[in-house]
Design a protein around this motif. Structure first.
Motif, PDB file in Angstrom:
ATOM      1  N   TYR A 115      37.318  30.953 -19.412  1.00 51.62           N
ATOM      2  CA  TYR A 115      37.139  30.482 -18.182  1.00 51.62           C
ATOM      3  C   TYR A 115      38.233  29.211 -18.095  1.00 51.62           C
ATOM      4  CZ  TYR A 115      32.482  33.054 -18.630  1.00 51.62           C
ATOM      5  OH  TYR A 115      31.517  33.905 -18.628  1.00 51.62           O
ATOM      6  N   CYS A 116      38.458  28.956 -16.912  1.00 54.03           N
ATOM      7  CA  CYS A 116      39.144  27.742 -16.850  1.00 54.03           C
ATOM      8  C   CYS A 116      37.970  26.771 -15.966  1.00 54.03           C
ATOM      9  CB  CYS A 116      40.328  27.803 -15.891  1.00 54.03           C
ATOM     10  SG  CYS A 116      40.177  28.306 -14.246  1.00 54.03           S
ATOM     11  N   ALA A 117      38.181  25.428 -16.115  1.00 54.28           N
ATOM     12  CA  ALA A 117      37.384  24.404 -15.566  1.00 54.28           C
ATOM     13  C   ALA A 117      38.127  23.377 -14.971  1.00 54.28           C
ATOM     14  CB  ALA A 117      36.464  24.081 -16.534  1.00 54.28           C
ATOM     15  N   ALA A 118      37.783  22.578 -14.136  1.00 49.71           N
ATOM     16  CA  ALA A 118      38.502  21.552 -13.618  1.00 49.71           C
ATOM     17  C   ALA A 118      37.411  20.356 -13.311  1.00 49.71           C
ATOM     18  CB  ALA A 118      38.905  21.934 -12.184  1.00 49.71           C
ATOM     19  N   ASP A 119      37.644  19.057 -13.321  1.00 52.83           N
ATOM     20  CA  ASP A 119      37.115  17.907 -13.345  1.00 52.83           C
ATOM     21  C   ASP A 119      37.755  16.903 -12.641  1.00 52.83           C
ATOM     22  OD1 ASP A 119      35.178  15.574 -13.936  1.00 52.83           O
ATOM     23  OD2 ASP A 119      34.170  17.188 -15.202  1.00 52.83           O
ATOM     24  N   ALA A 120      37.454  16.311 -11.584  1.00 54.61           N
ATOM     25  CA  ALA A 120      37.958  15.095 -11.008  1.00 54.61           C
ATOM     26  C   ALA A 120      37.553  13.845 -11.550  1.00 54.61           C
ATOM     27  CB  ALA A 120      37.662  15.351  -9.558  1.00 54.61           C
ATOM     28  N   THR A 121      36.682  13.667 -12.285  1.00 55.33           N
ATOM     29  CA  THR A 121      36.159  12.513 -12.718  1.00 55.33           C
ATOM     30  C   THR A 121      36.566  12.054 -14.224  1.00 55.33           C
ATOM     31  OG1 THR A 121      33.961  13.136 -13.244  1.00 55.33           O
ATOM     32  CG2 THR A 121      34.603  12.490 -11.005  1.00 55.33           C
ATOM     33  N   LEU A 122      36.444  12.919 -15.004  1.00 58.21           N
ATOM     34  CA  LEU A 122      36.742  12.632 -16.454  1.00 58.21           C
ATOM     35  C   LEU A 122      38.152  12.898 -16.928  1.00 58.21           C
ATOM     36  CD1 LEU A 122      33.566  14.763 -18.003  1.00 58.21           C
ATOM     37  CD2 LEU A 122      33.618  12.200 -17.254  1.00 58.21           C
ATOM     38  N   LEU A 123      38.458  12.507 -18.187  1.00 58.86           N
ATOM     39  CA  LEU A 123      39.771  12.692 -18.653  1.00 58.86           C
ATOM     40  C   LEU A 123      40.109  14.010 -18.848  1.00 58.86           C
ATOM     41  CD1 LEU A 123      42.519  11.274 -19.860  1.00 58.86           C
ATOM     42  CD2 LEU A 123      41.453  11.218 -22.020  1.00 58.86           C
ATOM     43  N   VAL A 124      39.224  14.662 -19.415  1.00 64.68           N
ATOM     44  CA  VAL A 124      39.338  16.190 -19.533  1.00 64.68           C
ATOM     45  C   VAL A 124      37.944  16.933 -19.187  1.00 64.68           C
ATOM     46  CG1 VAL A 124      41.266  16.118 -21.268  1.00 64.68           C
ATOM     47  CG2 VAL A 124      38.721  16.031 -22.211  1.00 64.68           C
ATOM     48  N   PRO A 125      38.068  17.933 -18.876  1.00 63.32           N
ATOM     49  CA  PRO A 125      36.718  18.944 -18.435  1.00 63.32           C
ATOM     50  C   PRO A 125      35.825  19.013 -19.838  1.00 63.32           C
ATOM     51  CG  PRO A 125      38.550  19.938 -17.520  1.00 63.32           C
ATOM     52  CD  PRO A 125      39.082  18.930 -18.333  1.00 63.32           C
ATOM     53  N   THR A 126      34.416  19.091 -19.668  1.00 62.51           N
ATOM     54  CA  THR A 126      33.759  19.280 -20.440  1.00 62.51           C
ATOM     55  C   THR A 126      32.733  20.536 -20.197  1.00 62.51           C
ATOM     56  OG1 THR A 126      31.873  17.941 -19.828  1.00 62.51           O
ATOM     57  CG2 THR A 126      33.423  16.845 -21.022  1.00 62.51           C
ATOM     58  N   ILE A 127      31.910  20.987 -20.867  1.00 61.36           N
ATOM     59  CA  ILE A 127      30.956  21.893 -20.636  1.00 61.36           C
ATOM     60  C   ILE A 127      30.127  21.683 -19.328  1.00 61.36           C
ATOM     61  CG2 ILE A 127      29.070  21.400 -22.013  1.00 61.36           C
ATOM     62  CD1 ILE A 127      30.646  25.146 -21.647  1.00 61.36           C
ATOM     63  N   ARG A 128      30.094  20.565 -19.136  1.00 62.92           N
ATOM     64  CA  ARG A 128      29.129  20.030 -17.999  1.00 62.92           C
ATOM     65  C   ARG A 128      29.897  19.754 -16.618  1.00 62.92           C
ATOM     66  NH1 ARG A 128      27.238  17.669 -22.384  1.00 62.92           N
ATOM     67  NH2 ARG A 128      24.882  18.013 -22.569  1.00 62.92           N
TER      68      ARG A 128
END
Length: 122
Positions: free
Chosen positions: A95-108
């Protein structure tokens, strides 16, 4: 928001290579930290390769270090996972994941693709 679609999975023999792609929608792709996770049957989802927005910070799980490489092409709104020297224990849904707020994505992290199956035969 961003929508993610993975591709590139398949069946490969041990020692072989695959390149996964994750295409993202939206015009702000460069503002997302990106990552690859995987989930094997009967196991929890785990992170394997993470990248910050700038691409400067990259982290790899010990199990894939020196074999897998994460990269991004902001012009194509795509993140890649180059996988070499594949082992049967790499068999999982990726799976790929994206996060706009953290330095890197997490499981959450909030944004996920649907996953792509990678099967490595011995």
């Amino acid at each position: 928001q961003v929508q993610l679609v993975e591709s590139g999975g398949g069946l490969v023999q041990a020692g072989g290579s695959l390149r996964l792609s994750c295409a993202a929608s939206g015009r702000t792709f460069s503002s997302y930290a990106l990552g690859w996770f995987r989930q094997a049957p009967g196991k929890e989802r785990e992170w394997i390769a993470l990248m910050s927005r700038s691409g400067i910070n990259r982290y790899y799980a010990d199990s894939v270090k020196a074999r897998f490489t994460i990269s991004r092409d902001n012009a194509k709104n795509t993140v890649y996972l180059e996988m070499n020297s594949l082992k049967p224990e790499d068999t999982a849904i990726y799976y790929c994941a994206a996060d706009a707020t953290l330095l890197v994505p997490t499981i959450r992290s909030p944004y996920w693709g649907q996953g792509t199956q990678v099967t490595v035969s011995s």
